[in-house]
Scaffold this motif. Structure first.
Motif, PDB file in Angstrom:
ATOM      1  N   VAL A 191       0.924  -1.318   0.018  1.00 40.45           N
ATOM      2  CA  VAL A 191       0.035  -0.080  -0.139  1.00 40.45           C
ATOM      3  C   VAL A 191       0.809   1.217  -0.144  1.00 40.45           C
ATOM      4  CG1 VAL A 191      -1.675   1.380   1.528  1.00 40.45           C
ATOM      5  CG2 VAL A 191      -1.902  -1.214   1.152  1.00 40.45           C
ATOM      6  N   ARG A 192       1.768   1.495   0.776  1.00 40.87           N
ATOM      7  CA  ARG A 192       2.939   2.387   0.819  1.00 40.87           C
ATOM      8  C   ARG A 192       3.549   2.728  -0.606  1.00 40.87           C
ATOM      9  NH1 ARG A 192       6.201   0.443   4.795  1.00 40.87           N
ATOM     10  NH2 ARG A 192       4.857   0.559   6.656  1.00 40.87           N
ATOM     11  N   ARG A 193       4.029   1.650  -1.233  1.00 38.87           N
ATOM     12  CA  ARG A 193       4.540   1.899  -2.424  1.00 38.87           C
ATOM     13  C   ARG A 193       3.454   2.141  -3.662  1.00 38.87           C
ATOM     14  NH1 ARG A 193       7.056  -2.851  -1.070  1.00 38.87           N
ATOM     15  NH2 ARG A 193       5.724  -4.040  -2.515  1.00 38.87           N
ATOM     16  N   HIS A 194       2.380   1.889  -3.543  1.00 43.76           N
ATOM     17  CA  HIS A 194       1.234   2.261  -4.713  1.00 43.76           C
ATOM     18  C   HIS A 194       0.037   2.949  -3.953  1.00 43.76           C
ATOM     19  CE1 HIS A 194       3.469  -0.614  -7.085  1.00 43.76           C
ATOM     20  NE2 HIS A 194       3.531  -1.451  -5.857  1.00 43.76           N
ATOM     21  N   LEU A 195       0.223   3.917  -2.998  1.00 51.67           N
ATOM     22  CA  LEU A 195      -0.798   4.475  -2.406  1.00 51.67           C
ATOM     23  C   LEU A 195      -1.720   5.197  -3.250  1.00 51.67           C
ATOM     24  CD1 LEU A 195      -2.521   5.140   0.159  1.00 51.67           C
ATOM     25  CD2 LEU A 195      -0.704   7.283   0.672  1.00 51.67           C
ATOM     26  N   ALA A 196      -1.061   5.811  -4.373  1.00 50.94           N
ATOM     27  CA  ALA A 196      -2.081   6.793  -5.334  1.00 50.94           C
ATOM     28  C   ALA A 196      -3.106   5.607  -5.911  1.00 50.94           C
ATOM     29  CB  ALA A 196      -1.262   7.534  -6.283  1.00 50.94           C
ATOM     30  N   ASP A 197      -2.527   4.638  -6.448  1.00 54.37           N
ATOM     31  CA  ASP A 197      -3.232   3.452  -7.084  1.00 54.37           C
ATOM     32  C   ASP A 197      -4.238   2.928  -5.919  1.00 54.37           C
ATOM     33  OD1 ASP A 197      -1.690   3.712  -9.329  1.00 54.37           O
ATOM     34  OD2 ASP A 197      -0.310   2.084  -8.704  1.00 54.37           O
ATOM     35  N   VAL A 198      -4.027   2.717  -4.763  1.00 51.35           N
ATOM     36  CA  VAL A 198      -5.019   2.225  -3.972  1.00 51.35           C
ATOM     37  C   VAL A 198      -6.103   3.255  -3.738  1.00 51.35           C
ATOM     38  CG1 VAL A 198      -5.307   1.825  -1.283  1.00 51.35           C
ATOM     39  CG2 VAL A 198      -3.378   0.740  -2.869  1.00 51.35           C
ATOM     40  N   ILE A 199      -5.689   4.613  -3.637  1.00 52.42           N
ATOM     41  CA  ILE A 199      -6.820   5.827  -3.417  1.00 52.42           C
ATOM     42  C   ILE A 199      -7.508   5.599  -4.628  1.00 52.42           C
ATOM     43  CG2 ILE A 199      -7.050   8.149  -3.168  1.00 52.42           C
ATOM     44  CD1 ILE A 199      -4.572   8.034  -1.379  1.00 52.42           C
ATOM     45  N   ASP A 200      -7.086   5.852  -6.043  1.00 53.05           N
ATOM     46  CA  ASP A 200      -7.738   5.667  -7.179  1.00 53.05           C
ATOM     47  C   ASP A 200      -8.475   4.609  -7.245  1.00 53.05           C
ATOM     48  OD1 ASP A 200      -6.485   8.018  -7.838  1.00 53.05           O
ATOM     49  OD2 ASP A 200      -5.070   7.061  -9.266  1.00 53.05           O
ATOM     50  N   ARG A 201      -8.166   3.336  -6.777  1.00 51.74           N
ATOM     51  CA  ARG A 201      -8.925   2.180  -6.814  1.00 51.74           C
ATOM     52  C   ARG A 201     -10.443   2.390  -6.096  1.00 51.74           C
ATOM     53  NH1 ARG A 201      -5.340  -1.920  -6.475  1.00 51.74           N
ATOM     54  NH2 ARG A 201      -5.553  -1.658  -4.032  1.00 51.74           N
ATOM     55  N   ALA A 202     -10.104   2.922  -4.909  1.00 50.31           N
ATOM     56  CA  ALA A 202     -11.067   3.036  -4.012  1.00 50.31           C
ATOM     57  C   ALA A 202     -12.094   3.989  -4.323  1.00 50.31           C
ATOM     58  CB  ALA A 202     -10.606   3.813  -2.557  1.00 50.31           C
ATOM     59  N   ARG A 203     -11.557   5.119  -5.021  1.00 54.22           N
ATOM     60  CA  ARG A 203     -12.575   6.396  -5.497  1.00 54.22           C
ATOM     61  C   ARG A 203     -13.109   5.901  -6.900  1.00 54.22           C
ATOM     62  NH1 ARG A 203      -8.969  10.496  -6.550  1.00 54.22           N
ATOM     63  NH2 ARG A 203      -9.360  10.381  -8.826  1.00 54.22           N
ATOM     64  N   ARG A 204     -12.539   5.542  -7.604  1.00 51.40           N
ATOM     65  CA  ARG A 204     -13.156   5.103  -9.222  1.00 51.40           C
ATOM     66  C   ARG A 204     -13.831   3.775  -9.208  1.00 51.40           C
ATOM     67  NH1 ARG A 204      -7.702   7.004 -11.950  1.00 51.40           N
ATOM     68  NH2 ARG A 204      -7.875   9.259 -11.762  1.00 51.40           N
ATOM     69  N   GLU A 205     -13.158   2.963  -8.595  1.00 46.30           N
ATOM     70  CA  GLU A 205     -13.796   1.654  -8.690  1.00 46.30           C
ATOM     71  C   GLU A 205     -14.660   1.269  -7.588  1.00 46.30           C
ATOM     72  OE1 GLU A 205     -10.653  -1.193  -9.883  1.00 46.30           O
ATOM     73  OE2 GLU A 205      -9.692   0.372 -11.091  1.00 46.30           O
ATOM     74  N   GLU A 206     -14.694   1.905  -6.488  1.00 49.45           N
ATOM     75  CA  GLU A 206     -15.388   1.643  -5.267  1.00 49.45           C
ATOM     76  C   GLU A 206     -14.768   0.397  -4.668  1.00 49.45           C
ATOM     77  OE1 GLU A 206     -19.722   2.238  -6.010  1.00 49.45           O
ATOM     78  OE2 GLU A 206     -19.459   4.426  -6.665  1.00 49.45           O
ATOM     79  N   THR A 207     -13.732   0.216  -4.805  1.00 45.82           N
ATOM     80  CA  THR A 207     -12.924  -1.060  -4.226  1.00 45.82           C
ATOM     81  C   THR A 207     -12.070  -0.641  -3.036  1.00 45.82           C
ATOM     82  OG1 THR A 207     -12.906  -1.974  -6.531  1.00 45.82           O
ATOM     83  CG2 THR A 207     -11.394  -3.182  -4.760  1.00 45.82           C
ATOM     84  N   PRO A 208     -12.624  -1.255  -1.970  1.00 48.06           N
ATOM     85  CA  PRO A 208     -11.781  -0.790  -0.635  1.00 48.06           C
ATOM     86  C   PRO A 208     -10.582  -1.840  -0.629  1.00 48.06           C
ATOM     87  CG  PRO A 208     -13.806  -2.348  -0.062  1.00 48.06           C
ATOM     88  CD  PRO A 208     -13.956  -1.830  -1.729  1.00 48.06           C
ATOM     89  N   THR A 209      -9.509  -1.309   0.097  1.00 48.50           N
ATOM     90  CA  THR A 209      -8.411  -2.017  -0.004  1.00 48.50           C
ATOM     91  C   THR A 209      -8.054  -2.273   1.657  1.00 48.50           C
ATOM     92  OG1 THR A 209      -7.406  -1.316  -1.863  1.00 48.50           O
ATOM     93  CG2 THR A 209      -5.804  -2.213  -0.227  1.00 48.50           C
TER      94      THR A 209
END
Length: 89
Positions: free
Chosen positions: A8-26
């Protein structure tokens, strides 16, 4: 989706984008233990509203039951809410 804190630390922007755009929680894990969840802010607000409404309904139900039973020493709804919030802190 479940990912380690390191990922998550290495890919935080992707995790946030996935939560926002795809409505997929991590769900983030640390040493194999689930620690936190990254969700979209709108979903967080919706969940808080649901929780607040459920708490209010429960407190109202307790107050109604106490009032109908005529319980001596019953406390007000506001006092009950304050006690519950204090326990959460």
């Amino acid at each position: 989706m479940v990912e380690s804190m390191a990922v998550v630390r290495r890919h935080l922007a992707d995790v946030i984008d996935r939560a926002r755009r795809e409505e997929t929680p991590t769900i983030t894990t640390r040493r194999g233990k689930q620690e936190a969840v990254v969700i979209d802010i709108q979903e967080y607000r919706r969940l808080r509203e649901v929780a607040d409404n459920a708490e209010e309904a429960w407190l109202n139900r307790l107050a109604d039951e106490a009032e109908s039973e005529g319980v001596e020493g019953a406390i007000s709804l506001e006092e009950m809410a304050a006690l519950l919030r204090a326990q959460q802190d």
